[in-house]
Motif scaffolding. Sequence first.
Motif, PDB file in Angstrom:
ATOM      1  N   VAL A 172       0.810  -1.217   0.000  1.00 26.58           N
ATOM      2  CA  VAL A 172       0.000   0.000   0.000  1.00 26.58           C
ATOM      3  C   VAL A 172       0.845   1.269   0.000  1.00 26.58           C
ATOM      4  N   ASP A 173       2.101   1.201   0.465  1.00 25.44           N
ATOM      5  CA  ASP A 173       2.952   2.384   0.401  1.00 25.44           C
ATOM      6  C   ASP A 173       4.402   1.985   0.659  1.00 25.44           C
ATOM      7  N   SER A 174       5.336   2.762   0.099  1.00 28.57           N
ATOM      8  CA  SER A 174       6.763   2.527   0.275  1.00 28.57           C
ATOM      9  C   SER A 174       7.468   3.863   0.441  1.00 28.57           C
ATOM     10  N   LEU A 175       8.588   3.839   1.149  1.00 23.11           N
ATOM     11  CA  LEU A 175       9.332   5.065   1.393  1.00 23.11           C
ATOM     12  C   LEU A 175      10.803   4.723   1.615  1.00 23.11           C
ATOM     13  N   LYS A 176      11.680   5.481   0.974  1.00 23.05           N
ATOM     14  CA  LYS A 176      13.115   5.342   1.199  1.00 23.05           C
ATOM     15  C   LYS A 176      13.589   6.503   2.068  1.00 23.05           C
ATOM     16  N   VAL A 177      14.185   6.158   3.216  1.00 23.89           N
ATOM     17  CA  VAL A 177      14.721   7.166   4.130  1.00 23.89           C
ATOM     18  C   VAL A 177      16.220   7.264   3.880  1.00 23.89           C
ATOM     19  N   GLY A 187       2.626  -3.167   3.970  1.00 23.51           N
ATOM     20  CA  GLY A 187       1.866  -4.190   3.260  1.00 23.51           C
ATOM     21  C   GLY A 187       0.588  -4.515   4.003  1.00 23.51           C
ATOM     22  N   TYR A 188      -0.437  -4.905   3.263  1.00 22.63           N
ATOM     23  CA  TYR A 188      -1.740  -5.193   3.873  1.00 22.63           C
ATOM     24  C   TYR A 188      -2.190  -6.596   3.490  1.00 22.63           C
ATOM     25  N   MET A 189      -2.503  -7.390   4.501  1.00 25.16           N
ATOM     26  CA  MET A 189      -3.004  -8.746   4.308  1.00 25.16           C
ATOM     27  C   MET A 189      -4.470  -8.783   4.718  1.00 25.16           C
ATOM     28  N   MET A 190      -5.336  -9.249   3.816  1.00 27.73           N
ATOM     29  CA  MET A 190      -6.768  -9.234   4.086  1.00 27.73           C
ATOM     30  C   MET A 190      -7.391 -10.553   3.674  1.00 27.73           C
ATOM     31  N   SER A 191      -8.228 -11.110   4.541  1.00 28.02           N
ATOM     32  CA  SER A 191      -8.936 -12.347   4.233  1.00 28.02           C
ATOM     33  C   SER A 191     -10.320 -12.013   3.693  1.00 28.02           C
ATOM     34  N   MET A 192     -11.076 -13.042   3.375  1.00 28.67           N
ATOM     35  CA  MET A 192     -12.400 -12.823   2.800  1.00 28.67           C
ATOM     36  C   MET A 192     -13.405 -12.304   3.814  1.00 28.67           C
ATOM     37  N   ASP A 193     -13.117 -12.450   5.112  1.00 25.54           N
ATOM     38  CA  ASP A 193     -14.036 -11.918   6.112  1.00 25.54           C
ATOM     39  C   ASP A 193     -13.661 -10.491   6.517  1.00 25.54           C
ATOM     40  N   ILE A 194     -12.789  -9.831   5.727  1.00 21.88           N
ATOM     41  CA  ILE A 194     -12.405  -8.429   5.885  1.00 21.88           C
ATOM     42  C   ILE A 194     -11.504  -8.211   7.093  1.00 21.88           C
ATOM     43  N   ALA A 224      -6.134   0.433  -0.465  1.00 23.45           N
ATOM     44  CA  ALA A 224      -5.406   0.654  -1.718  1.00 23.45           C
ATOM     45  C   ALA A 224      -4.288   1.647  -1.455  1.00 23.45           C
ATOM     46  N   SER A 225      -3.465   1.840  -2.472  1.00 20.26           N
ATOM     47  CA  SER A 225      -2.388   2.813  -2.355  1.00 20.26           C
ATOM     48  C   SER A 225      -2.976   4.199  -2.104  1.00 20.26           C
ATOM     49  N   GLY A 226      -2.508   4.869  -1.076  1.00 24.74           N
ATOM     50  CA  GLY A 226      -3.035   6.167  -0.689  1.00 24.74           C
ATOM     51  C   GLY A 226      -3.907   6.115   0.538  1.00 24.74           C
ATOM     52  N   ASP A 227      -4.479   4.947   0.871  1.00 25.72           N
ATOM     53  CA  ASP A 227      -5.282   4.809   2.081  1.00 25.72           C
ATOM     54  C   ASP A 227      -4.408   4.786   3.330  1.00 25.72           C
ATOM     55  N   VAL A 228      -3.186   4.329   3.179  1.00 23.74           N
ATOM     56  CA  VAL A 228      -2.200   4.316   4.267  1.00 23.74           C
ATOM     57  C   VAL A 228      -0.930   4.949   3.728  1.00 23.74           C
ATOM     58  N   ILE A 229      -0.330   5.842   4.481  1.00 20.93           N
ATOM     59  CA  ILE A 229       0.857   6.527   3.976  1.00 20.93           C
ATOM     60  C   ILE A 229       1.994   6.456   4.982  1.00 20.93           C
ATOM     61  N   LEU A 230       3.196   6.405   4.450  1.00 16.85           N
ATOM     62  CA  LEU A 230       4.423   6.512   5.237  1.00 16.85           C
ATOM     63  C   LEU A 230       4.953   7.941   5.091  1.00 16.85           C
ATOM     64  N   LEU A 231       5.263   8.590   6.213  1.00 16.19           N
ATOM     65  CA  LEU A 231       5.705   9.980   6.217  1.00 16.19           C
ATOM     66  C   LEU A 231       7.102  10.094   6.812  1.00 16.19           C
ATOM     67  N   TRP A 232       7.866  11.015   6.256  1.00 14.82           N
ATOM     68  CA  TRP A 232       9.193  11.330   6.793  1.00 14.82           C
ATOM     69  C   TRP A 232       9.224  12.834   7.084  1.00 14.82           C
ATOM     70  N   VAL A 233       9.060  13.188   8.357  1.00 17.18           N
ATOM     71  CA  VAL A 233       8.987  14.588   8.783  1.00 17.18           C
ATOM     72  C   VAL A 233       9.810  14.762  10.052  1.00 17.18           C
ATOM     73  N   ASP A 234      10.666  15.775  10.084  1.00 20.98           N
ATOM     74  CA  ASP A 234      11.452  16.107  11.286  1.00 20.98           C
ATOM     75  C   ASP A 234      12.252  14.916  11.797  1.00 20.98           C
ATOM     76  N   LEU A 237       9.931   8.808  11.226  1.00 20.27           N
ATOM     77  CA  LEU A 237       9.139   8.002  10.291  1.00 20.27           C
ATOM     78  C   LEU A 237       7.789   7.722  10.929  1.00 20.27           C
ATOM     79  N   SER A 238       6.699   7.956  10.173  1.00 20.09           N
ATOM     80  CA  SER A 238       5.350   7.751  10.697  1.00 20.09           C
ATOM     81  C   SER A 238       4.529   6.921   9.723  1.00 20.09           C
ATOM     82  N   LEU A 239       3.686   6.069  10.272  1.00 14.88           N
ATOM     83  CA  LEU A 239       2.712   5.285   9.510  1.00 14.88           C
ATOM     84  C   LEU A 239       1.330   5.773   9.912  1.00 14.88           C
ATOM     85  N   SER A 240       0.568   6.349   8.969  1.00 13.46           N
ATOM     86  CA  SER A 240      -0.688   7.015   9.317  1.00 13.46           C
ATOM     87  C   SER A 240      -1.763   6.712   8.289  1.00 13.46           C
TER      88      SER A 240
END
Length: 287
Positions: A172-177, A187-194, A224-234, A237-240
């Motif tokens: 869903v997202d990647s970042l190089k620090v 990465g996101y793992m999802m079964s059929m029961d959500i 999907a890509s964009g629903d979860v983002i990796l941020l590099w600020v100050d 590293l943040s996962l939001s």
Amino acid sequence: MPFLRHIYSLWQRQNRFEQISWIGLLLFLSYLAWHLSFIHGLVPGPYHLAIQFQRIFLPGFWCLVLAIVPASVLFPVTTLRGIKRRWSKFLGLMLLGIISIVVLIPILFSQSGPMGLLGLLILAILFDIWWILILISRFPQRVRTKSVVAFLVFVVLLVSLIPVGGFSFVSVDSLKVKDWNKHYHAGYMMSMDIQGQLTLFECGPVGLFCRQVYRYCDNLGPLASGDVILLWVDDRLSLSFPSNNKSASEIYAGKSPLYQRSQDTILIDTPSFDSESLRDSSCRFSF
């Protein structure tokens, strides 16, 4: 040792194609064991390779589930020597298997979903195991050993794929620090029961070998890509989760991330939340 000598004797009696097939099966099962260990964060490994193989394992597992029904119907004809009019019976049973799939699978899926298909699978396997035991006890000289071995290999493959065949695994997202000389992948793992598991992997400078550093379990639905983002600020590293299409700085300032760390210290580690328990340590992302 007698056991090793027996294995070596069996190996010598195999032709070249059979030997290569056995080596390929052992390599596949070895990779499958590593793949499952990597998914659960027990061992490091190449993240992108696991993503690509999971795309094969998921449809491959369900193709095997659908194939077991006609295979179980045809199996009795292929294992016993001396059956008269073998091909006519073979075609008749194949037609019976096709009709069984057309009639039973929609009914089972509509009533029980994927678990109904698995129930049909278990019944088919138990029937063929019962048939094998009857043949060995009553007609040991008429049994086609290669047919029995091929069926058992088929079952082993199917059972081996059960732990990894019930869920999808997407990036869903990647970042190089650059400051830390590391790569991070969400990465996101999802079964059929959500039921889902959001996992953060940390990779070395080359980005080849990665290890799991964080996971979050919840009923997140499809991501999907964009629903979860990796941020590099100050230098952090943040996962939001993004909110209202805000910029990265606004998300960082106004919303507490799920996970945040400096180079050497974990600053925020949000526990998994589940409707049944506040901390779901098992992360049930597979059936």
